[in-house]
Design an enzyme around this catalytic site. Structure first.
Site, mmCIF file in Angstrom:
data_model
loop_
_atom_site.group_PDB
_atom_site.id
_atom_site.type_symbol
_atom_site.label_atom_id
_atom_site.label_comp_id
_atom_site.label_asym_id
_atom_site.label_seq_id
_atom_site.Cartn_x
_atom_site.Cartn_y
_atom_site.Cartn_z
ATOM 1 N N ASP A 129 5.459 -2.440 11.039
ATOM 2 C CA ASP A 129 4.314 -1.802 11.511
ATOM 3 C C ASP A 129 3.639 -1.606 12.691
ATOM 4 O O ASP A 129 3.122 -0.911 12.658
ATOM 5 C CB ASP A 129 3.747 -2.657 10.047
ATOM 6 C CG ASP A 129 3.197 -4.158 10.516
ATOM 7 O OD1 ASP A 129 3.883 -4.784 11.466
ATOM 8 O OD2 ASP A 129 2.539 -5.035 10.184
ATOM 9 N N LYS A 152 1.113 -1.072 -0.056
ATOM 10 C CA LYS A 152 0.092 0.181 0.082
ATOM 11 C C LYS A 152 0.776 1.799 -0.162
ATOM 12 O O LYS A 152 1.619 1.049 0.637
ATOM 13 C CB LYS A 152 -0.998 -0.523 1.428
ATOM 14 C CG LYS A 152 -2.227 -0.710 1.342
ATOM 15 C CD LYS A 152 -1.947 -2.175 1.464
ATOM 16 C CE LYS A 152 -1.079 -2.686 2.612
ATOM 17 N NZ LYS A 152 -0.557 -4.044 3.294
HETATM 18 N N1 LIG Z 1 -7.592 -6.180 -4.146
HETATM 19 C C1 LIG Z 1 -7.673 -6.801 -2.878
HETATM 20 N N2 LIG Z 1 -6.142 -8.194 -2.854
HETATM 21 C C2 LIG Z 1 -5.706 -8.446 -1.865
HETATM 22 N N3 LIG Z 1 -6.384 -8.293 -0.337
HETATM 23 C C3 LIG Z 1 -7.563 -7.671 -0.629
HETATM 24 C C4 LIG Z 1 -8.119 -6.811 -1.830
HETATM 25 N N4 LIG Z 1 -9.139 -6.467 -1.010
HETATM 26 C C5 LIG Z 1 -9.155 -6.387 0.238
HETATM 27 N N5 LIG Z 1 -8.457 -7.967 0.948
HETATM 28 C C6 LIG Z 1 -8.256 -8.672 1.940
HETATM 29 O O1 LIG Z 1 -7.330 -7.294 2.926
HETATM 30 C C7 LIG Z 1 -6.744 -8.181 3.170
HETATM 31 C C8 LIG Z 1 -5.217 -7.948 3.066
HETATM 32 O O2 LIG Z 1 -4.642 -6.833 3.527
HETATM 33 P P1 LIG Z 1 -3.607 -5.967 4.011
HETATM 34 O O3 LIG Z 1 -3.770 -4.984 5.169
HETATM 35 O O4 LIG Z 1 -3.146 -4.933 3.085
HETATM 36 O O5 LIG Z 1 -2.459 -7.205 4.311
HETATM 37 P P2 LIG Z 1 -1.202 -6.947 4.799
HETATM 38 O O6 LIG Z 1 -0.649 -5.747 5.035
HETATM 39 O O7 LIG Z 1 -0.684 -8.304 5.636
HETATM 40 O O8 LIG Z 1 -0.001 -7.254 3.315
HETATM 41 C C9 LIG Z 1 -6.707 -9.850 2.116
HETATM 42 O O9 LIG Z 1 -6.157 -11.028 3.309
HETATM 43 C C10 LIG Z 1 -7.897 -9.500 1.691
HETATM 44 O O10 LIG Z 1 -8.560 -10.091 2.294
HETATM 45 C C1 LIG Z 2 2.727 -9.565 12.722
HETATM 46 C C2 LIG Z 2 3.097 -9.236 11.311
HETATM 47 C C3 LIG Z 2 3.691 -10.633 10.666
HETATM 48 C C4 LIG Z 2 2.162 -8.763 10.710
HETATM 49 O O1 LIG Z 2 2.305 -8.308 9.151
HETATM 50 P P1 LIG Z 2 1.040 -8.623 8.469
HETATM 51 O O2 LIG Z 2 -0.405 -8.607 8.747
HETATM 52 O O3 LIG Z 2 0.804 -6.491 8.831
HETATM 53 O O4 LIG Z 2 1.109 -8.395 6.752
HETATM 54 C C5 LIG Z 2 4.495 -8.238 11.692
HETATM 55 O O5 LIG Z 2 3.941 -7.611 11.868
HETATM 56 C C6 LIG Z 2 5.211 -9.048 12.573
HETATM 57 O O6 LIG Z 2 6.402 -9.505 11.029
HETATM 58 N N1 LIG Z 2 6.152 -9.100 13.410
HETATM 59 C C7 LIG Z 2 6.915 -9.996 14.179
HETATM 60 C C8 LIG Z 2 6.403 -9.702 15.917
HETATM 61 C C9 LIG Z 2 6.108 -9.200 15.860
HETATM 62 O O7 LIG Z 2 5.287 -8.341 15.818
HETATM 63 O O8 LIG Z 2 5.789 -9.303 17.522
HETATM 64 K K LIG Z 3 -1.333 -6.871 10.256
#
Ligand SMILES: Nc1ncnc2c1ncn2[C@@H]1O[C@H](COP(=O)(O)OP(=O)(O)O)[C@@H](O)[C@H]1O
Ligand SMILES: CC(C)(COP(=O)(O)O)[C@@H](O)C(=O)NCCC(=O)O
Ligand SMILES: [K+]
Length: 244
Positions: A96, A13
């Site tokens: 994050d 993002k």
């Molecule tokens: N266009 C999209 N592509 C992929 N995932 C999406 C989309 N729109 C919504 N989602 C949802 O968002 C989730 C991923 O959220 P996101 O906060 O981007 O994850 P991360 O930060 O872990 O990459 C996916 O598991 C899905 O359910």
């Molecule tokens: C828990 C997570 C995998 C979440 O990642 P995301 O769902 O945002 O892709 C990330 O914050 C991470 O790698 N954390 C390290 C372990 C911890 O926060 O204690």
């Molecule tokens: K998360």
């Protein structure tokens, strides 16, 4: 002007900010990273900083390739953060989660705050009214739940996120959707109730790719903002500049 980039475990993002003003957001996959960043930099010629929070497996070089155009900063545990960190293993705390905690601290000062980020994982982060980060929880997100049911059984199909009709599943598919969606909703409600019982007043922020889907289904009225991480990244970077 700043380009913030959040590399999660599912997707990337990005958002452009001028001061506190959010100008535009972008979502893309890892393979498109360099092409997309190049386009954004072409569109917003006055971007001076590229600020990255990454917990995914993207090569730093993909960002460093733009060093001849902008200053590149990877948010790290060494940066200045506006809270005291009381996590037992601060060096392994996801960057994050640090950024979310910083954003909550700066945007909602001096109150108990719980940030729930519904992405690949569901993360819970609690910052108390004295601006101390206390910790939280990590649980599997929607996709991980659907995939693990399929991957670790012989008979269960791989389904994608869908709202269950009822908590009583009448077929294999309905049972899976009920288990995954209702299960996660009950889990989040349970955590919220626990935090509410533990502090007199608390602000709850829900973010991540599944924030909007979840917000509609939660009993508790909470503040859903799917851009909270990127906004926090902008705030965290401004805080770092002022405090370095
Ligand atoms: N266009 C999209 N592509 C992929 N995932 C999406 C989309 N729109 C919504 N989602 C949802 O968002 C989730 C991923 O959220 P996101 O906060 O981007 O994850 P991360 O930060 O872990 O990459 C996916 O598991 C899905 O359910
Ligand atoms: C828990 C997570 C995998 C979440 O990642 P995301 O769902 O945002 O892709 C990330 O914050 C991470 O790698 N954390 C390290 C372990 C911890 O926060 O204690
Ligand atoms: K998360």
């Amino acid at each position: 002007m700043i380009l913030t980039v959040d590399v999660g475990n599912t997707r990337i993002k990005a958002a452009v900010f001028e001061g506190d003003t959010h100008l535009e957001s972008f979502v893309f996959d890892k393979i498109e990273l360099e092409k997309k960043i190049k386009k954004i930099l072409e569109k917003f010629e006055t971007i001076t900083y590229l600020v990255i929070s990454s917990v995914g497996d993207v090569e730093k070089q993909s960002f460093l390739a733009f060093e001849n155009q902008v200053k590149v900063h990877f948010v790290s545990h060494e940066d200045a953060f506006p809270f005291v960190n009381n996590y037992g293993t601060p060096k392994t705390l996801g960057i994050d989660r640090m950024v979310l905690a910083a954003g909550a601290t700066l945007l909602y000062p001096n109150q108990n705050r719980l940030v729930i980020d519904a992405g690949t994982c569901i993360t819970y982060d609690f910052i108390d009214e004295n601006n101390v980060y206390q910790g939280g929880a990590i649980a599997p997100g929607f996709r991980l739940r659907y995939e693990s049911l399929h991957q670790f059984t012989a008979k269960l199909p791989l389904l994608t996120l869908q709202s269950p009709e009822s908590y009583v599943g009448k077929s294999t598919s309905e049972s899976i959707h009920s288990g995954v969606v209702n299960g996660l909703v009950y889990e989040i409600e349970g955590f919220i109730d626990e935090y509410k019982a533990g502090c007199s007043k608390i602000i709850i922020i829900l973010t991540g790719g599944d924030a909007d889907f979840l917000a509609k289904r939660l009993k508790n009225t909470i503040f859903a903002n799917s851009n909270f991480l990127l906004e926090s990244l902008n705030q965290t970077f401004q805080y770092k500049i002022k405090n370095d």
